[in-house]
Design an enzyme around this catalytic site. Sequence first.
Site, PDB file in Angstrom:
ATOM      1  N   ARG A   1      18.259  23.026   1.306  1.00 45.60           N
ATOM      2  CA  ARG A   1      19.564  23.754   1.622  1.00 45.60           C
ATOM      3  C   ARG A   1      19.655  24.984   1.965  1.00 45.60           C
ATOM      4  O   ARG A   1      20.579  25.871   1.719  1.00 45.60           O
ATOM      5  CB  ARG A   1      20.334  23.678   0.338  1.00 45.60           C
ATOM      6  CG  ARG A   1      20.489  22.333  -0.346  1.00 45.60           C
ATOM      7  CD  ARG A   1      21.304  21.143   0.068  1.00 45.60           C
ATOM      8  NE  ARG A   1      22.511  21.601   0.634  1.00 45.60           N
ATOM      9  CZ  ARG A   1      23.353  20.786   1.340  1.00 45.60           C
ATOM     10  NH1 ARG A   1      22.673  19.620   1.768  1.00 45.60           N
ATOM     11  NH2 ARG A   1      24.638  21.026   1.838  1.00 45.60           N
TER      12      ARG A   1
ATOM     13  N   ALA B   1      19.385  25.585   5.455  1.00 49.03           N
ATOM     14  CA  ALA B   1      20.162  25.456   6.679  1.00 49.03           C
ATOM     15  C   ALA B   1      21.775  25.972   6.420  1.00 49.03           C
ATOM     16  O   ALA B   1      22.371  26.697   7.137  1.00 49.03           O
ATOM     17  CB  ALA B   1      20.083  24.287   7.326  1.00 49.03           C
TER      18      ALA B   1
ATOM     19  N   LEU C   1      21.701  25.924  26.513  1.00 48.06           N
ATOM     20  CA  LEU C   1      20.257  25.905  26.485  1.00 48.06           C
ATOM     21  C   LEU C   1      19.711  25.088  25.408  1.00 48.06           C
ATOM     22  O   LEU C   1      20.413  24.788  24.469  1.00 48.06           O
ATOM     23  CB  LEU C   1      19.649  27.273  26.454  1.00 48.06           C
ATOM     24  CG  LEU C   1      20.308  28.221  27.464  1.00 48.06           C
ATOM     25  CD1 LEU C   1      19.499  29.170  27.482  1.00 48.06           C
ATOM     26  CD2 LEU C   1      19.927  27.765  28.788  1.00 48.06           C
TER      27      LEU C   1
END
Length: 358
Positions: A147, A149, A358
């Site tokens: 967790r 992220a 990108l």
Amino acid sequence: NQLVKDDSSLETIDLGDVSLAEGPIEPPTPLSEVKQEPYNLPTQYEWTTCDLDSEDTCTEVYNLLKNNYVEDDENMFRFNYSKEFLRWALHPPGYFRSWHIGVRAKTNKKLVAFITGVPARIRVRDEIVKMAEINFLCVHKKLRSKRLAPVMIKEVTRRVHLENIWQAAYTAGVVLPTPITTCQYWHRSLNPKKLIDVGFSRLGARMTMSRTIKLYKLPDSPATPGFRKMELRDVPAVTRLLRNYLSQFVVAPDFDENDVEHWLLPEEKWWTTYSILKAAYSYYNVSTKTPLLQLMNDALIVAKQKDFDVFNALDVMQNESFLKELKFGPGDGQLHYYLYNYRMRNALKPSELGLVLL
Ligand code: NHW
Ligand code: EN5
């Protein structure tokens, strides 16, 4: 409480501060109410703001991504962006260093995670919205599923809010709530033998290697008279051409001359030859006189001249009009596009999207 008009009917729905109409979902909060301190990380880790101008920091980011960033679904290939590419991607006009966020292990100061934002003006129908483009989210393979992220996403969101920006755009290969559109990757072999040798592509049924090489052969030089590399003096004309072209899409960047100089003026020093597979990417293609098909064939020819192995494109904008004819084939990957805190009434068709990240 705010009354919002449901634009599909004449009904007015009371939703408090949350709007169902196309546009921002949550209204901005006063900057004084934005949390002033970073979010808490697990105690072994600390935040770091990454200065990509520092050679050492840029090398750390480069190595983290080279070893831990996005892979295909069979984990055969991983993006390998050069340091020059990363510096370019993260230093557009008006960039904020505070949006280049790293996480280090406290014990040895090793960089273990990264996320970035860069500012952009994105037009949605006839509204120009200041956004952050979020990219390069990466957690070291050994620290996955802890967790980390979600904390990084909250932290980048906080730092974007501190600049009084309340919307974001991002893409991902995975499905999250809620895509504005889903695009297909297409690939055009330039060096079919190498692509087959490394497992990027397969020999087709009833095809030999020599027939395959012949199938993908391209002329030695472009066909369009005057076809040449963009130069600094072209920036005003390219800006006019591109702005006019992008005006037909529902979602597209609002590029000015500074943006065009940064994002479109060619920069060749990036692609030193250490990577095993050199992929060129279709970006923004505009043609007025020259047929788009011919222009794109010329793009394939110069990509081949410059020793690229494959030319990749998405089915965005008018790309469908040349993909099949120029022998692109669909890849096994998709790309989902998202907006943060901005509601679209309906999902878009890829051909209604004028945005390439990108
Ligand atoms: S997409 C490329 C993302 N990077 C990679 O795929 C690299 C390889 N993978 C990893 O490094 C381009 C890790 O697997 C990552 C997840 C870091 C992906 N976007 O930490 P946990 C971008 O960079 C959710 C958003 O335990 P992990 C765009 C997942 O659904 N969320 O997982 C980035 C779950 O949430 P849930 C993603 O594997 C846009 C949670 O993460 C995601 O160790 C970011 C699990 O976390 C993804 N690509 O680390 C959003 N992948 O709620 C920006 C997984 O379901 C939003 N997850 O439990 C806007 C912010 C700015 C707003 C400003 C107003
Ligand atoms: C956003 N900035 O899956 C970053 N790539 O098709 C997040 N497949 O290269 C982006 N599996 O189909 C995340 N060869 C989304 C992209 C993740 C990377 C990814 C796909 C896109 C890809 C290749 C290799 C597959 C290897 C095995 C692929 C087929 C090529 C063939 C050439 C000849 C004509 C038919 C197609």
